[in-house]
Design a protein around this motif. Structure first.
Motif, short mmCIF file in Angstrom:
data_model
loop_
_atom_site.label_atom_id
_atom_site.label_comp_id
_atom_site.label_asym_id
_atom_site.label_seq_id
_atom_site.Cartn_x
_atom_site.Cartn_y
_atom_site.Cartn_z
N SER A 166 22.42 66.88 49.82
CA SER A 166 23.87 67.06 49.85
C SER A 166 24.29 68.39 49.22
O SER A 166 23.74 68.80 48.19
CB SER A 166 24.55 65.91 49.12
OG SER A 166 25.94 66.17 48.96
N THR A 167 25.28 69.03 49.82
CA THR A 167 25.87 70.23 49.23
C THR A 167 27.30 69.96 48.74
O THR A 167 27.79 70.67 47.87
CB THR A 167 25.91 71.37 50.26
OG1 THR A 167 26.57 70.92 51.45
CG2 THR A 167 24.51 71.82 50.63
N SER A 168 27.95 68.93 49.28
CA SER A 168 29.34 68.65 48.92
C SER A 168 29.48 67.80 47.67
O SER A 168 30.57 67.71 47.11
CB SER A 168 30.06 67.96 50.09
OG SER A 168 30.13 68.79 51.22
N ILE A 169 28.38 67.15 47.25
CA ILE A 169 28.48 66.22 46.14
C ILE A 169 28.96 66.90 44.86
O ILE A 169 29.64 66.28 44.03
CB ILE A 169 27.13 65.50 45.90
CG1 ILE A 169 27.30 64.33 44.93
CG2 ILE A 169 26.06 66.47 45.44
CD1 ILE A 169 28.24 63.25 45.42
N ALA A 170 28.66 68.18 44.68
CA ALA A 170 29.08 68.90 43.48
C ALA A 170 30.61 69.00 43.40
O ALA A 170 31.18 69.09 42.31
CB ALA A 170 28.47 70.29 43.45
N ASN A 171 31.27 68.97 44.58
CA ASN A 171 32.72 69.14 44.62
C ASN A 171 33.47 67.85 44.95
O ASN A 171 34.68 67.88 45.16
CB ASN A 171 33.09 70.20 45.66
CG ASN A 171 32.45 71.55 45.35
OD1 ASN A 171 32.49 72.00 44.21
ND2 ASN A 171 31.86 72.17 46.36
N PRO A 191 22.05 68.70 57.38
CA PRO A 191 23.16 69.13 58.25
C PRO A 191 24.18 68.03 58.47
O PRO A 191 25.21 68.26 59.10
CB PRO A 191 22.45 69.47 59.57
CG PRO A 191 21.27 68.53 59.59
CD PRO A 191 20.83 68.37 58.15
N PHE A 192 23.90 66.83 57.95
CA PHE A 192 24.75 65.68 58.22
C PHE A 192 25.62 65.35 56.99
O PHE A 192 25.24 64.55 56.14
CB PHE A 192 23.91 64.46 58.60
CG PHE A 192 23.00 64.69 59.78
CD1 PHE A 192 23.50 65.09 61.00
CD2 PHE A 192 21.63 64.50 59.65
CE1 PHE A 192 22.67 65.30 62.08
CE2 PHE A 192 20.78 64.69 60.74
CZ PHE A 192 21.30 65.10 61.96
N GLU A 193 26.78 66.00 56.93
CA GLU A 193 27.68 65.77 55.80
C GLU A 193 29.10 66.18 56.19
O GLU A 193 29.30 67.22 56.81
CB GLU A 193 27.20 66.55 54.58
CG GLU A 193 27.95 66.22 53.30
CD GLU A 193 27.27 66.81 52.07
OE1 GLU A 193 27.43 66.25 50.98
OE2 GLU A 193 26.55 67.85 52.21
N GLN A 194 30.07 65.34 55.84
CA GLN A 194 31.48 65.65 56.08
C GLN A 194 32.26 65.30 54.81
O GLN A 194 32.02 64.27 54.18
CB GLN A 194 32.03 64.83 57.26
CG GLN A 194 31.39 65.14 58.60
CD GLN A 194 31.77 66.50 59.14
OE1 GLN A 194 32.82 67.05 58.78
NE2 GLN A 194 30.93 67.06 59.99
N HIS A 195 33.21 66.16 54.45
CA HIS A 195 33.95 65.99 53.20
C HIS A 195 35.39 66.46 53.41
O HIS A 195 35.63 67.57 53.89
CB HIS A 195 33.27 66.82 52.10
CG HIS A 195 33.97 66.79 50.79
ND1 HIS A 195 33.91 67.83 49.88
CD2 HIS A 195 34.75 65.84 50.20
CE1 HIS A 195 34.61 67.53 48.81
NE2 HIS A 195 35.13 66.33 48.98
N ILE A 196 36.34 65.59 53.05
CA ILE A 196 37.76 65.96 53.10
C ILE A 196 38.37 65.73 51.72
O ILE A 196 38.25 64.64 51.15
CB ILE A 196 38.53 65.15 54.16
CG1 ILE A 196 38.01 65.45 55.56
CG2 ILE A 196 40.02 65.48 54.10
CD1 ILE A 196 38.76 64.74 56.66
N LYS A 197 39.01 66.75 51.19
CA LYS A 197 39.60 66.66 49.86
C LYS A 197 40.88 65.83 49.87
O LYS A 197 41.64 65.82 50.85
CB LYS A 197 39.92 68.06 49.33
CG LYS A 197 38.72 68.96 49.09
CD LYS A 197 37.84 68.45 47.98
CE LYS A 197 38.49 68.53 46.62
NZ LYS A 197 37.60 68.03 45.53
N ASN A 198 41.10 65.15 48.78
CA ASN A 198 42.36 64.44 48.55
C ASN A 198 43.42 65.47 48.19
O ASN A 198 43.33 66.14 47.16
CB ASN A 198 42.16 63.43 47.41
CG ASN A 198 43.46 62.83 46.92
OD1 ASN A 198 44.44 62.77 47.65
ND2 ASN A 198 43.47 62.38 45.68
#
Length: 223
Positions: A166-171, A191-198
């Motif tokens: 994971s690369t998004s877990i830090a944020n 390559p399998f990761e999706q992240h949307i900020k609150n």
């Protein structure tokens, strides 16, 4: 009397003829309707798009596992994780919960190994850390948030998830929506990761962002 008999016979013959003609017309119409409907049904069947595993948009190549997943919707609808047409976690299965929902899959066979969720708002991060540490190399790890998946996360937990690719877990922050598919022993970032900020200015729901969905084909682990 003979004349009356002739008239009666003539009327009978004429009536029979008219009825038979009407009946033939109705039969022809009904048969025509049946054949036309059959042709339309056949055409619809021939143009209906094929269904792929987990409902993904295209078939996976050989030695790949199909997967599709979605985060939770606010604090109302739970996440869903499907691998190889097998729904591993969902609200219908009643095995999802607030926090981070995790499904483990055998990287060689595609068989499910375990599912569990960890409350990252009112729970403790320690059980989550202890769950992540002994995961064997070659295990596919799928994660999806529901409600809030970040409040109780600490640096150790984030590091363990980063090691899965994971690369998004830090944020990952409070009430962010996030889905991730990685693996123990992975050598590169997944390559399998999706992240949307609150973000109150862009949230689809009052206090939560929109649902994030993701699908793809996971390479089978080779010896």
């Amino acid at each position: 009397g003979a004349a009356k008999l002739v008239v009666v016979v003539a009327i009978f013959v004429l009536t029979f003829y008219v009825i038979s003609q009407v009946f033939e017309i109705k039969m022809d119409a009904n048969l025509g309707h049946i054949f036309a409907r059959s042709a339309l049904d056949a055409a619809a069947r021939s143009t209906k798009p094929p269904r792929y595993k987990c409902g993904i948009s295209k078939a996976c190549p050989e030695k790949h596992f199909a997967f599709k997943m979605a985060s939770g919707a606010a604090n109302v609808v739970g996440p869903k994780i499907c691998v190889e047409d097998n729904v591993l976690m969902s609200g219908v299965k009643n095995n999802v919960g607030r926090g981070i929902n995790v499904a483990l899959v055998n990287g060689k066979t595609g068989e499910p190994l375990d599912t569990k969720f960890f409350d990252m708002w009112g729970g403790d991060v320690a059980p989550f850390i202890e769950y992540l540490k002994p995961i064997h190399d070659g295990t596919i790890v799928l994660m999806a948030t529901y409600d809030d998946g970040a409040t109780k996360l600490n640096e150790e937990a984030r590091k363990l998830i980063a090691e899965l690719g994971s690369t998004s877990i830090a944020n990952l922050g409070f009430r962010d929506n996030w889905v991730f598919c990685g693996g123990k022993g992975i050598k590169t970032k997944s390559p399998f990761e999706q992240h949307i900020k609150n973000n109150k200015d862009t949230n689809k729901y009052e206090g939560w962002p929109e649902v994030v969905e993701m699908e793809g084909c996971i390479p089978q682990k080779q010896d």
